[in-house]
Design a protein around this motif. Structure first.
Motif: not given
Lengths: 338, 405
Positions: A156-157, A160, A170, A172, B67-70, B72, B80-81
């Motif tokens: 997941e990371l 991203a 994108y 997710i 966090a670094g993850f997306g 939806i 992500e930041t």
């Protein structure tokens, strides 16, 4: 999910307290008579149950190897299927003794979670799978794509980071279980399915028409997968580490499950040390001197395990590539038994 | 008797204290409290000690990390930041959204089905009966999967669409798309007009009730209110020089396959995960609400409707003015439980990739390993939501309760 994670955490809160006062993991394992091994919920080639409930796979073999080293019996293992989210809590709380679940070795996991990685049993990297009819040949053409993956993974990371670094928008869609990711991707919810490349090959087999899908050439991350144990129990850590090393060393020396009995009579001092004919290396890790013999007799060397579970002759058909021995141009290099 | 007195003469105060029911009661309660506190202290100190021993960091400091993850779907700013704390906030709002819309829809469907269940029309009452029995006896998780996977496969793929309502709304596997209103400068007046309209509608309703009580004359409250709520903002919109346009969904039909279909970020999009979850939760909870409504209506004595009919009220007004207000007193308490259930059941979202509090929190948990803190946040949020819901419903219940003189 919550009904599974809550007991685990209550376990962390209370049960772990118990294990504090308790003996070492090795003593615990010997007392209960089996190794409790955390595996995936079904990833062909790595840890997957068959119709009779027998687990097979590269990760499973490692657990069986540890059981063989401790008990001389590769079947003295019980398996706990865990989701990506549950795995570390299960290990921290003492629910399982060893986690062998295609888990990426990262610095934060190694240092902040109270865990230790005992080595790498598969060098992987994250890849992308798409439908062939999309006409995409490179991951860099995927601007605007919707991407299916698992929650609670490094995947997941990485995805991203990758899309951000290349300035591509994108979307997710992250599921709890791998089976649901496959189902959603198969239904066309996403353009792309991303996970470790080995996982892509494995999950592709579950699609309606595996031939309609292709894995893109880009590998966007380093994913060294390996077994994990709790921090602070060096004895058990050593056993996990040297079980893996024994399997790799055995392949290098040409010791297989078939010829291991003959090899006991070998003149090669390295083989003698490995199989416990010379020296007392087993005692040093709290086991019998025939520990490595039992591992190889029980599950075979690394190469055998690879070929049987993920190799070119299996449905996954993964080439050895970087997972070949160092002497064959790969990354696998185990410290010597001496 | 006398012997006893002699025996206790040495320590009369003690003996009487032992036999004093009040002192005994205090003693038992104090023992229980001490035992509970000791148990709690034991768990907490043990946990802290073990976390330290295992070198697991604790505390809420991790919420500030990137966090670094997306995600939806986010109702508040999120990239992500952003921090883990922000990610959890996104999850919280998504949970809230599903809960509020779910409760709204479940109430409407539940009331309609509950009333239909009592209909004199055999077909309608049988249909309602089948709905209730079918829906409430199938596990919710299966229903969520049904709506998600079965329906996902039934709608057109990403490069295709179904359009309806004069080509303004489109449905495909990527969700339900429609035009998104973009407010420009000077559009604040529309919002104020809406607020004013709502206040006015309430005032009209109050006035007309008073007038009806005083004179018996009726006033079309509903139509007036509707007219106000639609009309005033519309007038404000025209006066302000139409400071609003729509961002229409953009559908690409040529070019590379991947680019075809709806362009990311054009128009508003309800993702299928949200649709499936809300639909499943509403339909499931509505089955229970329907039974509650039926029970409430049947709890009102039949004499009430006969009396209403005798006064010349038709079926509709009888139901609306006589039966339902009395039934509400029976309906509200169990209805509250259903609202709480719906809110808590929304945590099943994790199975179909809707980023609710549990799903996002779980991701954070896995990235940081802070299991106890995250579980703590989950419990705190669900507890707060539930307590707020029941506080509101208790207030409403009191308002509806029979005023006894």
């Amino acid at each position: 999910m919550s009904n599974k994670i809550l007991p685990l955490v209550l376990g962390t809160a209370m049960g772990v307290a118990a294990s504090a006062a308790n003996a070492t993991t090795l003593e615990d394992v010997k007392a209960k008579g089996f190794v409790q091994c955390g595996v995936s919920q079904g990833l062909p080639g790595f840890s997957n149950p068959d119709a009779q409930g027998n687990w097979t796979g590269l990760d499973v073999d490692l657990c069986r190897g540890v059981a063989a080293a401790v008990f001389g019996d590769a079947s003295a293992v019980k398996f706990t299927p865990l989701s990506a989210k549950e795995r570390f809590t299960a290990l921290q709380s003492g629910e399982i003794d060893i986690l062998s679940r295609n888990t990426t070795w990262t610095m934060s996991r190694d240092t902040q979670l109270g865990l230790n990685f005992a080595g790498v049993n598969y060098y992987d990297g994250q890849g992308f799978m798409v439908r062939k009819d999309l006409g995409v040949t490179s991951a860099l053409e995927m601007s605007g794509a919707s991407v299916c993956t698992n929650t609670g993974t490094t995947t997941e990371l990485n995805v991203a980071d990758y899309f951000r670094a290349n300035n591509m928008p994108y979307e997710i869609v992250a599921f709890e279980k791998a089976d649901e990711v496959v189902a959603a991707y198969d239904a066309g919810r996403c353009d792309v399915y991303t996970t470790d490349a080995s996982g892509l090959y494995a999950q592709r087999l579950k699609l309606t028409n595996p031939a309609d899908h292709m894995v893109l050439p880009e590998i966007i991350s380093k994913e060294p997968l390996g077994p994990v144990v709790r921090q602070g129990d060096d004895e058990w850590f050593n056993i996990a580490k040297w079980t893996l090393n024994a399997m790799i060393n055995a392949e290098e020396m040409g010791v297989t499950s078939a010829n291991v009995d003959d090899m006991k009579g070998s003149d090669n001092p390295s083989i003698k040390r490995l199989l416990g004919v010379e020296g007392a290396f087993g005692e040093a890790i709290g086991l019998g001197n025939d520990w490595a013999y039992n591992v190889i007799k029980g599950v075979g060397n690394y190469g055998e395990s690879f070929d049987a579970n993920v190799g070119p002759d299996t449905p996954l058909g993964i080439a050895r590539g970087v997972n070949a021995l160092w002497s064959n141009g790969g990354f696998l290099y185990a410290p010597p038994v001496r | 008797m006398s012997i006893q007195e002699q025996d206790s003469a040495g320590a009369p105060a003690r003996a009487s204290l032992l036999n004093d029911p009040k002192a005994r009661g205090l003693f038992y309660q104090a023992t229980l409290i001490i035992a509970l506190v000791a148990f709690g202290w034991f768990i907490v100190s043990n946990t802290v000690e073990n976390l330290e021993r295992q070198n697991i960091a604790s505390g809420f400091g991790f919420l500030q990390n990137t966090a670094g993850f997306g995600i939806i779907q986010a109702l508040v700013d999120y990239t992500e930041t952003s921090s883990y704390g922000q990610a959890i906030l996104v999850g919280f709002f998504n949970t809230l959204l599903v809960a509020v819309i779910g409760i709204f829809l479940a109430t409407i469907i539940g009331f309609v089905v509950g009333i239909a269940r009592l209909s004199n029309n055999w077909v309608i009452s049988r249909l309602a009966y089948c709905y209730v029995e079918l829906i409430r006896n199938v596990p919710l998780l299966l229903q969520i999967f049904f709506w998600y996977f079965a329906v996902l496969r039934a709608v057109p793929g990403k490069r295709d669409k179904w359009s309806f309502l004069f080509d303004t709304f489109h449905l495909n596997i990527a969700g339900l798309r429609g035009p998104q209103p973009i407010f420009e400068e000077g559009s604040g007046i529309i919002g104020w007009a809406l607020v004013l309209a709502i206040v006015l509608a309430f005032a009209v309703a109050r006035w007309s009730r008073k007038r009806q009580e005083a004179t018996g004359q009726q006033f079309p409250v509903f139509l007036t209110g509707l007219g106000l709520i639609i009309g005033l903002p519309l007038i404000a919109y025209l006066i302000a020089g139409m400071p609003m346009h729509f961002n229409y969904p953009e559908f690409v039909e040529t070019g590379p396959m991947l680019r075809r279909g709806f362009t990311l970020g054009s128009g508003f999009n309800l993702i299928p995960e949200f649709l499936a979850l809300t639909l499943a939760l509403s339909i499931y909870t509505a089955a229970f609400i329907a039974e509650i409504v039926r029970a409430g209506i049947q709890a009102v004595s039949h004499g009430q409707s006969e009396a209403a009919h005798a006064l010349g009220l038709r079926n509709g007004p009888t139901l609306r003015l006589v039966i339902i207000p009395q039934a509400m007193r029976v309906i509200i308490p169990p209805l509250t439980s259903q609202y709480l259930n719906l809110t808590k059941n929304s945590s099943l979202a994790v199975a179909i990739a809707f980023p609710d509090l549990v799903s996002v929190g779980g991701t954070v948990l896995n990235q940081t390993g802070q299991a106890i803190e995250i579980i703590g946040i989950w419990m705190f949020v669900y507890l707060t939501l539930s307590l707020l819901t029941s506080a509101f419903m208790n207030w409403y219940n009191q308002r509806m309760a029979l005023v006894e003189r």
